[in-house]
Design an enzyme around this catalytic site. Structure first.
Site, PDB file in Angstrom:
ATOM      1  N   GLY A   1       1.998   1.967  -3.470  1.00  0.00           N
ATOM      2  CA  GLY A   1       0.612   2.249  -4.286  1.00  0.00           C
ATOM      3  C   GLY A   1       0.266   3.669  -4.227  1.00  0.00           C
ATOM      4  O   GLY A   1       0.106   4.381  -5.068  1.00  0.00           O
TER       5      GLY A   1
ATOM      6  N   GLY B   1       0.687  -1.386  -0.069  1.00  0.00           N
ATOM      7  CA  GLY B   1      -0.031  -0.013  -0.029  1.00  0.00           C
ATOM      8  C   GLY B   1       0.890   1.318  -0.138  1.00  0.00           C
ATOM      9  O   GLY B   1       0.401   2.460  -0.537  1.00  0.00           O
TER      10      GLY B   1
ATOM     11  N   HIS C   1      -0.033  -0.130  10.332  1.00  0.00           N
ATOM     12  CA  HIS C   1      -1.548   0.208  10.112  1.00  0.00           C
ATOM     13  C   HIS C   1      -2.585  -0.792  10.545  1.00  0.00           C
ATOM     14  O   HIS C   1      -3.304  -0.194  11.179  1.00  0.00           O
ATOM     15  CB  HIS C   1      -1.515   0.559   8.635  1.00  0.00           C
TER      16      HIS C   1
ATOM     17  N   THR D   1       0.803  -7.005  -1.502  1.00  0.00           N
ATOM     18  CA  THR D   1       0.381  -7.278  -0.180  1.00  0.00           C
ATOM     19  C   THR D   1      -1.121  -7.493   0.045  1.00  0.00           C
ATOM     20  O   THR D   1      -1.822  -7.025  -0.773  1.00  0.00           O
ATOM     21  CB  THR D   1       0.917  -6.096   0.942  1.00  0.00           C
TER      22      THR D   1
ATOM     23  N   HIS E   1     -10.813   3.689  12.580  1.00  0.00           N
ATOM     24  CA  HIS E   1      -9.630   4.323  11.890  1.00  0.00           C
ATOM     25  C   HIS E   1      -9.422   5.488  12.855  1.00  0.00           C
ATOM     26  O   HIS E   1      -8.413   6.061  12.757  1.00  0.00           O
ATOM     27  CB  HIS E   1      -9.820   4.663  10.539  1.00  0.00           C
TER      28      HIS E   1
ATOM     29  N   SER F   1      -9.462   1.803  -4.025  1.00  0.00           N
ATOM     30  CA  SER F   1      -9.751   3.282  -3.605  1.00  0.00           C
ATOM     31  C   SER F   1      -8.655   4.074  -4.673  1.00  0.00           C
ATOM     32  O   SER F   1      -7.858   3.735  -4.907  1.00  0.00           O
ATOM     33  CB  SER F   1      -9.141   3.492  -2.163  1.00  0.00           C
TER      34      SER F   1
ATOM     35  N   GLU G   1      -8.670  -5.621   7.677  1.00  0.00           N
ATOM     36  CA  GLU G   1      -9.500  -4.832   7.013  1.00  0.00           C
ATOM     37  C   GLU G   1     -10.858  -5.695   6.516  1.00  0.00           C
ATOM     38  O   GLU G   1     -11.886  -4.825   6.406  1.00  0.00           O
ATOM     39  CB  GLU G   1      -8.669  -3.968   5.868  1.00  0.00           C
TER      40      GLU G   1
ATOM     41  N   LYS H   1      -7.756   6.864  -3.780  1.00  0.00           N
ATOM     42  CA  LYS H   1      -7.273   8.038  -2.903  1.00  0.00           C
ATOM     43  C   LYS H   1      -5.735   7.577  -2.709  1.00  0.00           C
ATOM     44  O   LYS H   1      -5.224   6.577  -2.397  1.00  0.00           O
ATOM     45  CB  LYS H   1      -7.768   7.946  -1.506  1.00  0.00           C
TER      46      LYS H   1
ATOM     47  N   GLU I   1     -13.994   3.504   7.566  1.00  0.00           N
ATOM     48  CA  GLU I   1     -13.184   4.214   8.322  1.00  0.00           C
ATOM     49  C   GLU I   1     -13.443   3.419   9.816  1.00  0.00           C
ATOM     50  O   GLU I   1     -13.034   3.917  11.015  1.00  0.00           O
ATOM     51  CB  GLU I   1     -13.226   5.415   8.371  1.00  0.00           C
TER      52      GLU I   1
HETATM   53  N1  LIG Z   1      -5.678   4.458  -0.323  1.00  0.00           N
HETATM   54  C1  LIG Z   1      -6.237   3.607   0.679  1.00  0.00           C
HETATM   55  O1  LIG Z   1      -7.470   3.738   0.474  1.00  0.00           O
HETATM   56  C2  LIG Z   1      -5.376   2.868   1.379  1.00  0.00           C
HETATM   57  C3  LIG Z   1      -6.122   1.555   1.946  1.00  0.00           C
HETATM   58  C4  LIG Z   1      -5.380   0.972   2.809  1.00  0.00           C
HETATM   59  C5  LIG Z   1      -4.049   1.027   3.074  1.00  0.00           C
HETATM   60  N2  LIG Z   1      -3.418   2.249   2.561  1.00  0.00           N
HETATM   61  C6  LIG Z   1      -1.927   2.763   2.902  1.00  0.00           C
HETATM   62  O2  LIG Z   1      -1.313   1.372   2.531  1.00  0.00           O
HETATM   63  C7  LIG Z   1      -0.003   1.457   3.504  1.00  0.00           C
HETATM   64  C8  LIG Z   1      -0.104   0.068   4.246  1.00  0.00           C
HETATM   65  O3  LIG Z   1       0.152  -0.876   3.018  1.00  0.00           O
HETATM   66  P1  LIG Z   1       0.919  -2.199   3.251  1.00  0.00           P
HETATM   67  O4  LIG Z   1       0.264  -2.965   4.678  1.00  0.00           O
HETATM   68  O5  LIG Z   1       0.929  -3.084   2.102  1.00  0.00           O
HETATM   69  O6  LIG Z   1       2.293  -1.913   3.771  1.00  0.00           O
HETATM   70  P2  LIG Z   1       3.705  -1.746   2.960  1.00  0.00           P
HETATM   71  O7  LIG Z   1       3.487  -1.228   1.569  1.00  0.00           O
HETATM   72  O8  LIG Z   1       4.692  -0.908   3.711  1.00  0.00           O
HETATM   73  O9  LIG Z   1       4.141  -3.138   2.805  1.00  0.00           O
HETATM   74  C9  LIG Z   1       4.433  -4.195   3.970  1.00  0.00           C
HETATM   75  C10 LIG Z   1       5.587  -4.768   4.127  1.00  0.00           C
HETATM   76  O10 LIG Z   1       5.619  -5.760   3.275  1.00  0.00           O
HETATM   77  C11 LIG Z   1       6.819  -5.884   2.284  1.00  0.00           C
HETATM   78  N3  LIG Z   1       6.276  -6.399   1.159  1.00  0.00           N
HETATM   79  C12 LIG Z   1       5.378  -6.116   0.109  1.00  0.00           C
HETATM   80  N4  LIG Z   1       5.026  -7.121  -0.619  1.00  0.00           N
HETATM   81  C13 LIG Z   1       5.509  -8.183  -0.383  1.00  0.00           C
HETATM   82  C14 LIG Z   1       5.816  -9.479  -0.630  1.00  0.00           C
HETATM   83  N5  LIG Z   1       4.904  -9.966  -1.668  1.00  0.00           N
HETATM   84  N6  LIG Z   1       6.691 -10.431  -0.080  1.00  0.00           N
HETATM   85  C15 LIG Z   1       7.503 -10.014   0.720  1.00  0.00           C
HETATM   86  N7  LIG Z   1       7.287  -8.833   1.563  1.00  0.00           N
HETATM   87  C16 LIG Z   1       6.599  -7.971   0.772  1.00  0.00           C
HETATM   88  C17 LIG Z   1       7.196  -4.451   2.279  1.00  0.00           C
HETATM   89  O11 LIG Z   1       8.710  -4.483   1.912  1.00  0.00           O
HETATM   90  C18 LIG Z   1       6.963  -3.873   3.454  1.00  0.00           C
HETATM   91  O12 LIG Z   1       7.969  -4.101   4.294  1.00  0.00           O
HETATM   92  C19 LIG Z   1      -0.282   2.527   4.570  1.00  0.00           C
HETATM   93  O13 LIG Z   1       0.466   3.709   4.209  1.00  0.00           O
HETATM   94  C20 LIG Z   1      -1.869   2.720   4.296  1.00  0.00           C
HETATM   95  O14 LIG Z   1      -2.162   4.130   4.618  1.00  0.00           O
HETATM   96  C21 LIG Z   1      -4.272   3.066   1.592  1.00  0.00           C
END
Ligand SMILES: NC(=O)c1ccc[n+]([C@@H]2O[C@H](COP(=O)([O-])OP(=O)(O)OC[C@H]3O[C@@H](n4cnc5c(N)ncnc54)[C@H](O)[C@@H]3O)[C@@H](O)[C@H]2O)c1
Length: 399
Positions: free
Chosen positions: A136, A133, A291, A158, A275, A168, A212, A170, A272
């Site tokens: 992204g 995320g 998160h 992920t 949240h 989303s 989520e 956003k 949310e």
């Molecule tokens: N736009 C939206 O509506 C929305 C919704 C949900 C979350 N988010 C945002 O997303 C972020 C959280 O996303 P996240 O949980 O994916 O965190 P992240 O992107 O930090 O990934 C988590 C960890 O996993 C590792 N990783 C990623 N893919 C991997 C894979 N396939 N194999 C091994 N390691 C891998 C990454 O290096 C990182 O250390 C937050 O900033 C949150 O605000 C946005």
């Protein structure tokens, strides 16, 4: 156009080695296309081990150059083969990004935008954001800002990104005072959701995505809660088909809400849930709470607040704890440095985006949100919130 020169050699047949799962609707290699159901919708190409078909889908669009962005270790795991194949046919630019939430900053955003320009990006280029995320959000924002918007493709790696972030439009980075303070809406050209990438995702990160999905059950779909209670296991060990089915059902649980509110401005606010507390916890924990862990604790707090206000039963509060702690195995505690006062302050600050009150999404039953006077964001007396926080923090949320 360059993209037309590509002649794909792909197959939609299931590759060998994947256990047959008659109950699962997905066979390996089969692409199912969904829509994000948003005001500016994007196709989601979903499946398990669908990598060989990526370029076929990409080359349905005309472009002059591809800009791949990823964390290096995720790129080596899952991006290298896509990139190598793309590079055989098209000009490609590759940019590695730092890891973690700190990446969602103005400094990194500026680096990414400038690197696009340095790499001769044009309005005809396509940016490819491969990662979780964080990648992204950051790359989606950089693509949205560069020349007031170049096209981009999201390749989530992920559970959070695949089942939540990519559904989303956003895109945002964090500010000095809170999360996601600076951003815009920018919809991807398409989303390439291959659950094979989730096989290497760390367990804790997978839990963050699933949490989520649990939230979607609590706010809108009691049947989905039954499914999660039956299927989740705390070690997060699933076969490829089970993992694919789980991801698919979490996606569907969010799409059901977006279908009713494609502008993400009305009922979608229920997403949310947990949240208001969660963002404040995540912010104050300064990296000690992910998160997902912050949202999990935030939901437990929101349930207790709903109970305190007489909206939900103690049983429903217990159902939160059972699903999050026992079925999901997410047992993170609130760091000792975080106090009730700090949380109240952080929540008031965060809420300044919409109001100066303390406002929460609250339940009135399993799968049902409280909606007095047509507003899902309920203003709660700070004294009540303080009482709930004091009791919860006395055990750091482990009681
Ligand atoms: N736009 C939206 O509506 C929305 C919704 C949900 C979350 N988010 C945002 O997303 C972020 C959280 O996303 P996240 O949980 O994916 O965190 P992240 O992107 O930090 O990934 C988590 C960890 O996993 C590792 N990783 C990623 N893919 C991997 C894979 N396939 N194999 C091994 N390691 C891998 C990454 O290096 C990182 O250390 C937050 O900033 C949150 O605000 C946005």
């Amino acid at each position: 156009m360059i993209a037309e020169a590509y002649r794909p050699q792909t197959s939609t047949r299931a590759a060998p080695g994947f256990p047959a799962a008659p109950e699962a609707p997905f066979s390996q290699g089969r692409v199912t296309t969904l829509s994000t159901e948003l005001e500016h919708p994007s196709p989601i190409h979903f499946g398990h081990r669908i990598g060989p078909q990526f370029l076929t889908h990409l080359t349905r669009h005309h472009f002059d150059k591809l800009f791949f962005c990823a964390e290096e270790h995720v790129f080596r795991l899952h991006g290298q083969s896509l990139y190598d194949e793309a590079r055989r046919h098209f000009p490609c630019h590759l940019q590695f990004l730092p890891s973690g939430e700190a990446c969602k900053s103005f400094d990194v955003l500026a680096d990414v935008c400038e690197s696009f320009v340095h790499g001769n990006i044009s309005k005809k280029s396509i940016v490819i954001a491969l990662g979780g995320g964080v990648v992204g959000n950051l790359v989606g924002l950089a693509a949205g800002l560069t020349f007031r918007g170049v096209r981009y493709v999201e390749v989530p790696t992920t559970m959070t990104a695949l089942t939540d972030g990519t559904l989303s439009n956003k895109q945002a980075i964090n500010g000095r005072k809170g999360k996601n303070h600076f951003g815009l809406y920018h919809s991807p050209l398409f989303i390439w959701s291959d659950t094979a990438y989730l096989r290497t995702e760390p367990v804790e990160s997978k839990r963050c995505g699933i949490v989520e999905g649990i939230k979607n059950g609590f706010i809108a779909d009691a049947d989905f809660l039954d499914y999660l209670e039956a299927e989740l296991n705390p070690a997060q060990e699933y076969s490829g088909s089970k993992l694919t089915e789980l991801a698919y059902r979490i996606i569907q649980s969010k799409l059901a809400i977006l279908r009713r509110d494609p502008s993400e401005k009305h009922e979608s606010i229920t997403l949310e849930y947990g949240h208001t507390f969660g963002h404040a916890l995540e912010w104050l924990a300064k990296g000690k709470l992910s998160h997902g862990a912050a949202v999990a604790i935030g939901m437990k707090l929101a349930a207790r607040l709903g109970h305190e206000l007489g909206l939900i039963s103690q049983d429903l509060v217990r159902r939160h704890d059972d699903l999050i702690d026992d079925r999901l195995g997410m047992t993170a505690a609130v760091p000792a440095s975080i106090t009730t006062d700090a949380l109240l302050d952080a929540m008031i600050h965060d809420n300044k985006k919409t109001s100066r009150d303390l406002r929460f999404v609250l339940l009135e039953g399993a799968g049902r949100c409280h909606n007095p006077e047509g507003d899902f964001l309920v203003t709660v007396d700070p004294a009540v919130v303080r009482r709930v926080l004091d009791t919860f923090l006395a055990t750091r949320g482990r009681g």
